[in-house]
Design a protein around this motif. Structure first.
Motif, PDB file in Angstrom:
ATOM      1  N   HIS A 136       0.824  -1.214   0.000  1.00 29.41           N
ATOM      2  CA  HIS A 136       0.000   0.000   0.000  1.00 29.41           C
ATOM      3  C   HIS A 136       0.857   1.262   0.000  1.00 29.41           C
ATOM      4  O   HIS A 136       0.499   2.255  -0.627  1.00 29.41           O
ATOM      5  N   ILE A 137       1.984   1.239   0.691  1.00 30.12           N
ATOM      6  CA  ILE A 137       2.879   2.395   0.681  1.00 30.12           C
ATOM      7  C   ILE A 137       3.530   2.513  -0.698  1.00 30.12           C
ATOM      8  O   ILE A 137       3.558   3.594  -1.291  1.00 30.12           O
ATOM      9  N   GLU A 138       4.011   1.398  -1.217  1.00 28.74           N
ATOM     10  CA  GLU A 138       4.713   1.422  -2.500  1.00 28.74           C
ATOM     11  C   GLU A 138       3.815   1.859  -3.644  1.00 28.74           C
ATOM     12  O   GLU A 138       4.267   2.554  -4.551  1.00 28.74           O
ATOM     13  N   ASN A 139       2.551   1.468  -3.629  1.00 29.31           N
ATOM     14  CA  ASN A 139       1.683   1.823  -4.752  1.00 29.31           C
ATOM     15  C   ASN A 139       0.924   3.134  -4.542  1.00 29.31           C
ATOM     16  O   ASN A 139       0.078   3.505  -5.341  1.00 29.31           O
ATOM     17  N   GLY A 140       1.245   3.848  -3.458  1.00 29.42           N
ATOM     18  CA  GLY A 140       0.677   5.173  -3.241  1.00 29.42           C
ATOM     19  C   GLY A 140      -0.667   5.202  -2.553  1.00 29.42           C
ATOM     20  O   GLY A 140      -1.236   6.271  -2.351  1.00 29.42           O
ATOM     21  N   ARG A 141      -1.209   4.052  -2.168  1.00 27.04           N
ATOM     22  CA  ARG A 141      -2.490   4.046  -1.459  1.00 27.04           C
ATOM     23  C   ARG A 141      -2.355   4.599  -0.048  1.00 27.04           C
ATOM     24  O   ARG A 141      -3.315   5.080   0.529  1.00 27.04           O
ATOM     25  N   ASN A 142      -1.161   4.472   0.497  1.00 26.53           N
ATOM     26  CA  ASN A 142      -0.908   4.966   1.843  1.00 26.53           C
ATOM     27  C   ASN A 142       0.371   5.793   1.800  1.00 26.53           C
ATOM     28  O   ASN A 142       1.455   5.252   1.690  1.00 26.53           O
ATOM     29  N   GLU A 143       0.237   7.121   1.870  1.00 27.60           N
ATOM     30  CA  GLU A 143       1.397   8.016   1.806  1.00 27.60           C
ATOM     31  C   GLU A 143       2.070   8.197   3.168  1.00 27.60           C
ATOM     32  O   GLU A 143       3.134   8.775   3.248  1.00 27.60           O
ATOM     33  N   THR A 144       1.432   7.744   4.213  1.00 28.97           N
ATOM     34  CA  THR A 144       2.015   7.847   5.545  1.00 28.97           C
ATOM     35  C   THR A 144       1.863   6.497   6.246  1.00 28.97           C
ATOM     36  O   THR A 144       0.989   5.714   5.918  1.00 28.97           O
ATOM     37  N   SER A 145       2.738   6.276   7.177  1.00 27.89           N
ATOM     38  CA  SER A 145       2.638   5.057   7.966  1.00 27.89           C
ATOM     39  C   SER A 145       3.353   5.290   9.281  1.00 27.89           C
ATOM     40  O   SER A 145       4.408   5.915   9.311  1.00 27.89           O
ATOM     41  N   ARG A 146       2.774   4.772  10.336  1.00 29.12           N
ATOM     42  CA  ARG A 146       3.435   4.895  11.639  1.00 29.12           C
ATOM     43  C   ARG A 146       4.666   4.003  11.700  1.00 29.12           C
ATOM     44  O   ARG A 146       5.462   4.090  12.621  1.00 29.12           O
ATOM     45  N   HIS A 147       4.862   3.181  10.682  1.00 27.35           N
ATOM     46  CA  HIS A 147       5.987   2.246  10.647  1.00 27.35           C
ATOM     47  C   HIS A 147       7.190   2.763   9.856  1.00 27.35           C
ATOM     48  O   HIS A 147       8.194   2.069   9.758  1.00 27.35           O
ATOM     49  N   ILE A 148       7.091   3.967   9.294  1.00 24.83           N
ATOM     50  CA  ILE A 148       8.135   4.472   8.394  1.00 24.83           C
ATOM     51  C   ILE A 148       9.514   4.472   9.040  1.00 24.83           C
ATOM     52  O   ILE A 148      10.495   4.082   8.416  1.00 24.83           O
ATOM     53  N   VAL A 149       9.615   4.902  10.276  1.00 27.05           N
ATOM     54  CA  VAL A 149      10.922   4.945  10.937  1.00 27.05           C
ATOM     55  C   VAL A 149      11.502   3.535  11.046  1.00 27.05           C
ATOM     56  O   VAL A 149      12.688   3.323  10.788  1.00 27.05           O
ATOM     57  N   TRP A 150      10.674   2.555  11.375  1.00 24.64           N
ATOM     58  CA  TRP A 150      11.147   1.178  11.498  1.00 24.64           C
ATOM     59  C   TRP A 150      11.467   0.589  10.126  1.00 24.64           C
ATOM     60  O   TRP A 150      12.402  -0.179   9.986  1.00 24.64           O
ATOM     61  N   ILE A 151      10.689   0.964   9.120  1.00 28.28           N
ATOM     62  CA  ILE A 151      10.971   0.505   7.760  1.00 28.28           C
ATOM     63  C   ILE A 151      12.322   1.061   7.313  1.00 28.28           C
ATOM     64  O   ILE A 151      13.152   0.332   6.762  1.00 28.28           O
ATOM     65  N   ALA A 152      12.538   2.350   7.547  1.00 23.79           N
ATOM     66  CA  ALA A 152      13.823   2.967   7.179  1.00 23.79           C
ATOM     67  C   ALA A 152      14.978   2.261   7.888  1.00 23.79           C
ATOM     68  O   ALA A 152      15.999   1.956   7.268  1.00 23.79           O
ATOM     69  N   ALA A 153      14.809   1.982   9.166  1.00 34.92           N
ATOM     70  CA  ALA A 153      15.872   1.310   9.924  1.00 34.92           C
ATOM     71  C   ALA A 153      16.131  -0.090   9.371  1.00 34.92           C
ATOM     72  O   ALA A 153      17.284  -0.500   9.229  1.00 34.92           O
ATOM     73  N   ALA A 154      15.085  -0.813   9.037  1.00 34.66           N
ATOM     74  CA  ALA A 154      15.247  -2.165   8.501  1.00 34.66           C
ATOM     75  C   ALA A 154      15.965  -2.150   7.151  1.00 34.66           C
ATOM     76  O   ALA A 154      16.717  -3.070   6.828  1.00 34.66           O
ATOM     77  N   LEU A 155      15.750  -1.084   6.380  1.00 34.35           N
ATOM     78  CA  LEU A 155      16.385  -0.963   5.066  1.00 34.35           C
ATOM     79  C   LEU A 155      17.740  -0.256   5.141  1.00 34.35           C
ATOM     80  O   LEU A 155      18.428  -0.123   4.129  1.00 34.35           O
ATOM     81  N   HIS A 156      18.088   0.227   6.324  1.00 36.92           N
ATOM     82  CA  HIS A 156      19.327   0.987   6.534  1.00 36.92           C
ATOM     83  C   HIS A 156      19.367   2.230   5.651  1.00 36.92           C
ATOM     84  O   HIS A 156      20.406   2.560   5.069  1.00 36.92           O
ATOM     85  N   VAL A 157      18.209   2.884   5.534  1.00 37.70           N
ATOM     86  CA  VAL A 157      18.162   4.166   4.827  1.00 37.70           C
ATOM     87  C   VAL A 157      17.725   5.231   5.821  1.00 37.70           C
ATOM     88  O   VAL A 157      17.154   4.926   6.870  1.00 37.70           O
ATOM     89  N   ARG A 158      18.005   6.466   5.476  1.00 37.89           N
ATOM     90  CA  ARG A 158      17.619   7.567   6.350  1.00 37.89           C
ATOM     91  C   ARG A 158      16.108   7.794   6.246  1.00 37.89           C
ATOM     92  O   ARG A 158      15.554   7.855   5.142  1.00 37.89           O
ATOM     93  N   ALA A 159      15.439   7.917   7.389  1.00 37.05           N
ATOM     94  CA  ALA A 159      13.993   8.126   7.420  1.00 37.05           C
ATOM     95  C   ALA A 159      13.618   9.424   6.704  1.00 37.05           C
ATOM     96  O   ALA A 159      12.606   9.473   5.995  1.00 37.05           O
ATOM     97  N   GLU A 160      14.424  10.475   6.873  1.00 38.82           N
ATOM     98  CA  GLU A 160      14.125  11.750   6.199  1.00 38.82           C
ATOM     99  C   GLU A 160      14.116  11.555   4.689  1.00 38.82           C
ATOM    100  O   GLU A 160      13.251  12.066   3.990  1.00 38.82           O
TER     101      GLU A 160
END
Length: 120
Positions: free
Chosen positions: A42-66
């Motif tokens: 849903h995030i990838e296809n644009g259905r959900n532009e926000t997620s309370r999980h973004i910080v954890w997703i960024a950490a799991a991918l080792h990318v900067r959340a900003e």
């Protein structure tokens, strides 16, 4: 020709996930607590532009959340160059010690730069 900019959170998430070689399901399972594969989709296809999980997703991918949220700055966090010393240990050092470490690093960089120029 310049590559097209990654102009949405979904496109940035997809790019980061593919760089790490993860499926949506594998990424979802990396999070603690895990989320559903469909939440990633849903995030990838644009259905959900926000997620309370973004910080954890960024950490799991080792990318900067900003970067993941806004596209600003560098995609990846700088790798920690001293694996035998935790970041926490360094952060707990007194300010004068941190200044000394910073001065030492600047000195070594200066020496390396000077050495490189002498061998060119």
């Amino acid at each position: 020709m310049n590559p097209s900019p990654i102009n949405s959170i979904g496109a940035r998430l997809l790019a980061a996930r593919k760089k790490r070689g993860l499926s949506q399901e594998a990424l979802a399972k990396l999070l603690n607590p895990p989320i559903s594969q469909s939440a990633i989709a849903h995030i990838e296809n644009g259905r959900n532009e926000t997620s309370r999980h973004i910080v954890w997703i960024a950490a799991a991918l080792h990318v900067r959340a900003e970067w993941l949220v806004t596209g600003k700055g560098e995609m990846f966090e700088m790798e920690w160059p001293w694996p035998e010393t935790s970041r926490y240990t360094l952060e707990e050092l007194p300010a004068p010690v941190l200044e000394d470490i910073g001065d030492y690093i600047k000195m070594k960089i200066g020496q390396q730069t000077k050495h490189s120029k002498n061998h060119d």
